[in-house]
Design an enzyme around this catalytic site. Structure first.
Site, PDB file in Angstrom:
ATOM      1  N   TYR A 168      -3.963 -11.654 -17.583  1.00 47.33           N
ATOM      2  CA  TYR A 168      -3.364 -12.938 -17.982  1.00 47.33           C
ATOM      3  C   TYR A 168      -3.461 -14.006 -16.886  1.00 47.33           C
ATOM      4  CZ  TYR A 168       0.936 -10.955 -15.828  1.00 47.33           C
ATOM      5  OH  TYR A 168       1.835 -10.389 -14.977  1.00 47.33           O
ATOM      6  N   LEU A 200      -0.484   1.416  -7.347  1.00 50.99           N
ATOM      7  CA  LEU A 200      -1.933   1.235  -7.233  1.00 50.99           C
ATOM      8  C   LEU A 200      -2.356   1.024  -5.789  1.00 50.99           C
ATOM      9  CD1 LEU A 200      -2.577  -1.065 -10.360  1.00 50.99           C
ATOM     10  CD2 LEU A 200      -2.731   1.429 -10.172  1.00 50.99           C
ATOM     11  N   ASP A 227       6.863  -8.295   5.520  1.00 43.33           N
ATOM     12  CA  ASP A 227       7.154  -9.069   4.313  1.00 43.33           C
ATOM     13  C   ASP A 227       6.102 -10.163   4.212  1.00 43.33           C
ATOM     14  OD1 ASP A 227       8.121 -10.833   2.377  1.00 43.33           O
ATOM     15  OD2 ASP A 227      10.202 -10.354   2.860  1.00 43.33           O
ATOM     16  N   PRO A 236      -6.677  -5.657 -13.783  1.00 41.22           N
ATOM     17  CA  PRO A 236      -6.408  -4.410 -14.501  1.00 41.22           C
ATOM     18  C   PRO A 236      -5.564  -4.665 -15.743  1.00 41.22           C
ATOM     19  CG  PRO A 236      -5.591  -4.349 -12.197  1.00 41.22           C
ATOM     20  CD  PRO A 236      -5.867  -5.782 -12.566  1.00 41.22           C
ATOM     21  N   ARG A 288       5.797 -12.653   2.509  1.00 36.56           N
ATOM     22  CA  ARG A 288       6.271 -14.028   2.273  1.00 36.56           C
ATOM     23  C   ARG A 288       6.443 -14.799   3.571  1.00 36.56           C
ATOM     24  NH1 ARG A 288      11.356 -12.175  -1.276  1.00 36.56           N
ATOM     25  NH2 ARG A 288      11.444 -10.790   0.508  1.00 36.56           N
ATOM     26  N   GLY A 318       0.793  -1.237   0.000  1.00 31.07           N
ATOM     27  CA  GLY A 318       0.000   0.000   0.000  1.00 31.07           C
ATOM     28  C   GLY A 318       0.820   1.278   0.000  1.00 31.07           C
ATOM     29  N   PHE A 344       8.819  -9.396 -13.369  1.00 30.15           N
ATOM     30  CA  PHE A 344       9.834  -8.925 -14.305  1.00 30.15           C
ATOM     31  C   PHE A 344       9.710  -9.733 -15.577  1.00 30.15           C
ATOM     32  CE2 PHE A 344      11.860 -11.795 -11.200  1.00 30.15           C
ATOM     33  CZ  PHE A 344      12.150 -12.871 -12.028  1.00 30.15           C
ATOM     34  N   SER A 358      16.029 -18.633 -13.054  1.00 24.05           N
ATOM     35  CA  SER A 358      16.636 -19.475 -12.013  1.00 24.05           C
ATOM     36  C   SER A 358      15.527 -19.889 -11.046  1.00 24.05           C
ATOM     37  CB  SER A 358      17.715 -18.695 -11.260  1.00 24.05           C
ATOM     38  OG  SER A 358      17.117 -17.673 -10.482  1.00 24.05           O
TER      39      SER A 358
END
Ligand code: HXC
Ligand code: NAP
Length: 284
Positions: free
Chosen positions: A150, A23, A68, A191, A70, A19, A100, A108
């Protein structure tokens, strides 16, 4: 013109991952402007603090805490810190992401993990953490995930993101059914391109940006306000029957890309009509 009542989101306390920028930042400011208490999380503290300061300066309630996504323990701890500051959370926007461009044969294992762990694992950890709290408190709530167009089709050259976003969509659709009994709604938005530093610096070279613009029938990218208005509606009590859906907001880019004769829409209309008329058989 303001389309919503100023207190549309009063009573909502919303955690927005990622945040502090792009966006996520725009959503945080918009939801707060409509009366929600907002909490922003991300890895870097400075952008989070800037957003919280802006919300407070405008008279709203906000919390900023580094997290984080994760790390499931960090997520639990962040939710607890936010609830100590703002009161019980009842909404979540899974917005944090990594992405990316890379040929898939060159990825990798760590590169694949770096995106999937933010997008898929992070969204699952945050969703389960909030969901458990809502269920335990017998409280209804809303969970929105920012997907991509996608997520349903896949996309070349962004394999980690495409697989992770597809997983987020599967999570949304699974839990919309499983948690409907608890009054928890889950939706996703897809989006098309909306200019942000994070996305465009990683995904759009000048040439790619022009290609993307050509795929959009109106030949313009989305404006943040167009997305945040949709998000405000989906997070509000104006959409109680809307759950388990993926709402696309892309100016028909995805449809254009899949339609055989869509290119005609980009020609001058008189020219396009001339081409079509030339193909029409002459009356005998
Ligand atoms: C190939 C890459 C790479 C690249 C990183 N890696 N960038 N491989 N091409 N461009 C590899 C690294 O070499 C490393 O693998 C592994 O990925 C982890 O890299 P780190 O830099 O250590 O990761 P980390 O610091 O965790 O950063 C995560 C990140 C980064 C995803 C790589 O870009 C990030 O922090 N992104 C957050 C913001 C973001 O991406 N926003 C855009 C969202 S836009 P090795 O093997 O070398 O260790 C979006 C829009 C989609 O999703 C739709 C648009 C229309
Ligand atoms: P962005 O500004 O780069 O947003 C990504 C955010 O995620 C950053 O604030 C980043 O902050 C945070 N983040 C990354 N890793 C994290 C982690 N491990 N834990 C917590 N937070 C983390 O890009 P954006 O364009 O606004 O993207 C926002 C969302 O929209 C993403 O889900 C993206 O896939 C989606 N989307 C964007 C577009 C577009 O055109 N912009 C199109 C389709 C979908 P830190 O780096 O400080 O952690």
């Amino acid at each position: 013109m303001e389309p919503f009542r100023p207190d549309l989101l009063a009573g909502k306390t919303t955690l927005i991952t990622g945040g502090g920028t792009g966006l996520g930042r725009s959503m945080a400011l918009r939801l707060a402007g409509l009366g929600a208490r907002v909490a922003v999380v991300g890895r870097r503290p400075e952008p989070l603090q800037e957003v919280a300061d802006r919300v407070r300066a405008a008279g709203g309630r906000a919390a900023a805490t580094p997290c984080d996504v994760r790390d499931p323990e960090a997520v639990e701890a962040a939710l607890s810190r936010v609830e100590d500051e703002l009161g019980p959370l009842n909404q979540l926007v899974n917005n944090a992401a990594g992405n990316f461009l890379c040929a898939s044969e060159d990825l990798s294992p760590n590169a694949f993990d770096s995106v999937v762990r933010i997008v898929l694992y992070g969204s699952v950890y945050c969703t389960l953490a909030l969901g458990r709290r809502l269920i335990q408190r017998k409280q209804k709530g809303e969970i929105l995930s920012i997907a991509t167009t996608y997520a349903e089709t896949g996309s070349a050259f962004v394999l980690p993101s495409a697989t992770a976003k597809a997983g987020v969509l599967a999570m949304t659709r699974s839990l919309a059914v499983e948690w409907a009994a608890y009054g928890i709604r889950l939706n996703a938005v897809a989006p098309g391109p909306f200019p942000t530093e994070g996305a465009f610096s990683r995904l759009m070279t000048g040439e790619l940006e022009e290609q993307a613009r050509r795929r959009i029938p109106s030949r313009r990218f989305g404006e943040h306000e167009e997305l945040t208005n949709l998000v405000a509606f989906l997070m509000s009590d104006a959409s109680p029957y809307l759950t388990g859906d993926l709402v696309t907001i892309d100016g028909a880019e995805a449809l254009f890309s899949g339609q055989e004769f869509a290119g005609l829409a980009h020609l001058d209309r008189t020219h396009a009509k001339g081409l079509m008329a030339a193909l029409k058989p002459k009356k005998r």
